[in-house]
Design a protein around this motif. Structure first.
Motif, short mmCIF file in Angstrom:
data_model
loop_
_atom_site.label_atom_id
_atom_site.label_comp_id
_atom_site.label_asym_id
_atom_site.label_seq_id
_atom_site.Cartn_x
_atom_site.Cartn_y
_atom_site.Cartn_z
N PRO A 204 51.17 3.88 9.02
CA PRO A 204 52.59 4.15 9.26
C PRO A 204 53.01 5.56 8.87
CG PRO A 204 52.31 2.76 7.33
CD PRO A 204 50.96 2.89 7.95
N THR A 205 53.98 6.09 9.59
CA THR A 205 54.56 7.40 9.29
C THR A 205 56.08 7.25 9.11
OG1 THR A 205 54.90 7.88 11.64
CG2 THR A 205 52.79 8.58 10.66
N PRO A 206 56.72 8.20 8.44
CA PRO A 206 58.18 8.13 8.29
C PRO A 206 58.88 8.21 9.65
CG PRO A 206 57.22 9.68 6.73
CD PRO A 206 56.13 9.31 7.68
N PRO A 207 60.05 7.58 9.80
CA PRO A 207 60.78 7.63 11.08
C PRO A 207 61.18 9.04 11.49
CG PRO A 207 61.64 5.89 9.65
CD PRO A 207 60.69 6.68 8.82
N SER A 208 61.27 9.96 10.51
CA SER A 208 61.68 11.33 10.82
C SER A 208 60.52 12.24 11.19
CB SER A 208 62.44 11.91 9.62
OG SER A 208 61.61 11.90 8.45
N GLY A 220 35.54 7.13 15.91
CA GLY A 220 36.87 6.85 16.42
C GLY A 220 37.69 8.07 16.79
N LYS A 221 38.84 7.79 17.40
CA LYS A 221 39.82 8.81 17.77
C LYS A 221 41.20 8.32 17.35
CE LYS A 221 37.23 10.48 21.81
NZ LYS A 221 37.26 10.71 23.28
N ALA A 222 42.05 9.28 16.94
CA ALA A 222 43.39 8.92 16.46
C ALA A 222 44.44 9.76 17.17
CB ALA A 222 43.48 9.11 14.95
N LYS A 223 45.61 9.17 17.32
CA LYS A 223 46.74 9.90 17.90
C LYS A 223 48.03 9.37 17.29
CE LYS A 223 47.50 6.98 21.97
NZ LYS A 223 47.62 6.96 23.44
N TYR A 224 49.07 10.17 17.41
CA TYR A 224 50.37 9.80 16.86
C TYR A 224 51.16 9.00 17.89
CZ TYR A 224 55.23 10.38 15.32
OH TYR A 224 56.54 10.16 14.96
N GLY A 228 56.06 3.77 17.74
CA GLY A 228 55.70 2.84 16.67
C GLY A 228 55.76 3.43 15.29
N ASN A 229 56.12 4.73 15.18
CA ASN A 229 56.14 5.42 13.88
C ASN A 229 54.82 5.22 13.13
OD1 ASN A 229 58.81 6.45 14.10
ND2 ASN A 229 59.64 4.47 13.47
N ALA A 230 53.73 5.55 13.79
CA ALA A 230 52.42 5.32 13.18
C ALA A 230 51.36 6.22 13.78
CB ALA A 230 52.02 3.86 13.36
N LEU A 231 50.31 6.43 13.01
CA LEU A 231 49.08 7.03 13.51
C LEU A 231 48.17 5.88 13.93
CD1 LEU A 231 48.42 9.61 10.62
CD2 LEU A 231 49.70 9.99 12.74
N VAL A 232 47.74 5.88 15.17
CA VAL A 232 46.90 4.80 15.68
C VAL A 232 45.47 5.32 15.81
CG1 VAL A 232 46.52 3.16 17.54
CG2 VAL A 232 48.85 3.80 16.90
N TRP A 233 44.58 4.73 15.03
CA TRP A 233 43.18 5.17 14.95
C TRP A 233 42.33 4.08 15.59
CZ3 TRP A 233 40.50 5.86 9.51
CH2 TRP A 233 39.22 6.41 9.68
N ARG A 234 41.73 4.38 16.73
CA ARG A 234 40.92 3.41 17.45
C ARG A 234 39.43 3.72 17.28
NH1 ARG A 234 44.26 0.42 20.66
NH2 ARG A 234 46.33 1.35 21.07
N VAL A 259 66.50 10.14 3.38
CA VAL A 259 66.35 8.68 3.34
C VAL A 259 65.00 8.35 2.73
CG1 VAL A 259 66.27 6.56 4.70
CG2 VAL A 259 67.81 8.41 5.37
N VAL A 260 65.00 7.43 1.76
CA VAL A 260 63.76 7.04 1.10
C VAL A 260 62.89 6.25 2.08
CG1 VAL A 260 62.73 5.74 -0.80
CG2 VAL A 260 64.89 6.97 -1.14
N TRP A 261 61.63 6.67 2.23
CA TRP A 261 60.68 6.01 3.13
C TRP A 261 60.14 4.75 2.47
CZ3 TRP A 261 54.97 7.67 3.83
CH2 TRP A 261 54.39 6.94 4.88
N SER A 262 60.16 3.63 3.18
CA SER A 262 59.76 2.34 2.60
C SER A 262 58.25 2.18 2.46
CB SER A 262 60.30 1.19 3.44
OG SER A 262 59.78 1.25 4.77
N ARG A 263 57.47 3.06 3.08
CA ARG A 263 56.00 3.01 3.02
C ARG A 263 55.42 1.65 3.43
NH1 ARG A 263 52.76 6.62 -1.11
NH2 ARG A 263 53.93 8.55 -1.02
N PRO A 264 55.50 1.28 4.70
CA PRO A 264 54.85 0.04 5.15
C PRO A 264 53.34 0.12 4.97
CG PRO A 264 56.39 0.90 6.80
CD PRO A 264 56.20 1.98 5.77
N PRO A 265 52.65 -1.01 4.91
CA PRO A 265 51.21 -0.99 4.66
C PRO A 265 50.39 -0.57 5.88
CG PRO A 265 51.96 -3.23 5.00
CD PRO A 265 53.19 -2.38 4.97
#
Length: 312
Positions: A204-208, A220-224, A228-234, A259-265
């Motif tokens: 997960p990444t911050p909404p901002s 693997g390869k990763a992209k933003y 989804g506000n996330a880095l997706v690593w396949r 805004v404080v980021w909630s840091r999802p897992p």
């Protein structure tokens, strides 16, 4: 247009408001609509509906008699940001595909604790298909049954002790002003002879977040994914005992009010063939039939991700 068909099925399922016949294979025999008319005669329907094995006909015949068994486990994990395992358990199911002639008697053995003198796997919350003789299981833990024809779920179980976690995830996330730095290391804990496939790691990444610079060392390869506000690593394939890592720097947009980021897992999705996180194994599968034909048995294991999460 299917009113009559539905009415007929409900008439067979319910008797004076009480459920009587819920077996799908038996209900198929009652379908008498023109386009899907059953070819089974009435005496056969009566015999199957009133006999001891309503889930199987007696006149089934195959040129090659085979039985396929799939042990499928979904492993659940929750790890704290400090690396402490908060939850780990396995939800398992055993699916069987039976292509056997006649009325075969099958006996099935697992390496569970009660059968292996406390040296096996501790499984709990067992749920069985109606074909299993529960009396035999309670006495000697042997799973004895006359299988339905085709595919069916033989049993479900749960395991919560001594779980073999297929992956270890070591994340480091640092927030530095208007940037967030990531270092994620993944280690495969299973044998080098095995491999994981179809892996997807969601970081997960911050909404901002605005832009990302990503580097993958290994598989693997990763992209933003901005939606989804996330880095997706396949990772299409990761061999056992191998490591792979991802580093990234995420730039954040300036905000008038921080805004404080909630840091999802971080979450993982994966499949590992011929591996069970619980350690459950099929010790034997025996088929007995009065004609004494030869049968071929196949067993396959697969572990997949349930809710596999690591907090950051």
């Amino acid at each position: 247009s299917n009113f009559v068909l539905v009415y007929e099925l409900l008439d067979e399922v319910l008797d004076f408001g009480y459920p009587q016949n819920m077996e799908v294979d038996t209900l198929k025999l009652y379908v008498t609509t023109e386009s899907v008319r059953s070819r089974v005669e009435a005496p056969q329907i009566t015999m199957q509906a009133t006999g001891a094995t309503t889930w199987r006909r007696q006149d089934i015949s195959y040129k090659k008699n085979e039985a396929f068994v799939d042990v499928i486990e979904a492993v659940n994990l929750l790890v704290s940001a400090k690396g402490t395992v908060l939850r780990s358990d396995v939800q398992g199911q055993i699916v069987m595909r039976s292509f056997l002639s006649g009325m075969p008697e099958c006996k099935f053995g697992l390496n569970d604790k009660l059968q292996m003198d406390h040296a096996g796997v501790d499984i709990a919350d067992c749920q069985f298909h109606q074909c299993v003789r529960l009396g035999k299981f309670d006495v000697d833990r042997t799973i004895s049954f006359i299988p339905p024809d085709g595919e069916f779920e033989l049993m479900r179980y749960r395991a919560a002790d001594n779980i073999n976690l297929p992956f270890k995830v070591l994340p480091v996330v640092r927030e530095r002003g208007r940037t967030v730095e990531y270092e994620v290391l993944i280690k495969a804990n299973f044998s080098a002879k095995l491999c994981a496939t179809n892996m997807v790691v969601t970081v997960p990444t911050p909404p901002s977040a605005t832009t990302c610079r990503i580097k993958v060392s290994g598989a693997g390869k990763a992209k933003y994914d901005p939606e989804g506000n996330a880095l997706v690593w396949r990772i299409s394939r990761l061999q056992g005992l191998q490591e792979t890592s991802l580093t990234a720097v995420v730039d954040l947009a300036p905000m008038a009010k921080p805004v404080v980021w909630s840091r999802p897992p971080i979450s993982l999705d994966f499949q590992v063939l011929m591996f069970t996180a619980s350690g459950l194994l099929v010790r034997f599968l025996k088929v007995f039939e009065k004609s004494n034909y030869h049968s071929v048995k196949w067993v396959r294991y697969m572990t997949k991700a349930g809710s596999y999460q690591v907090r950051i």
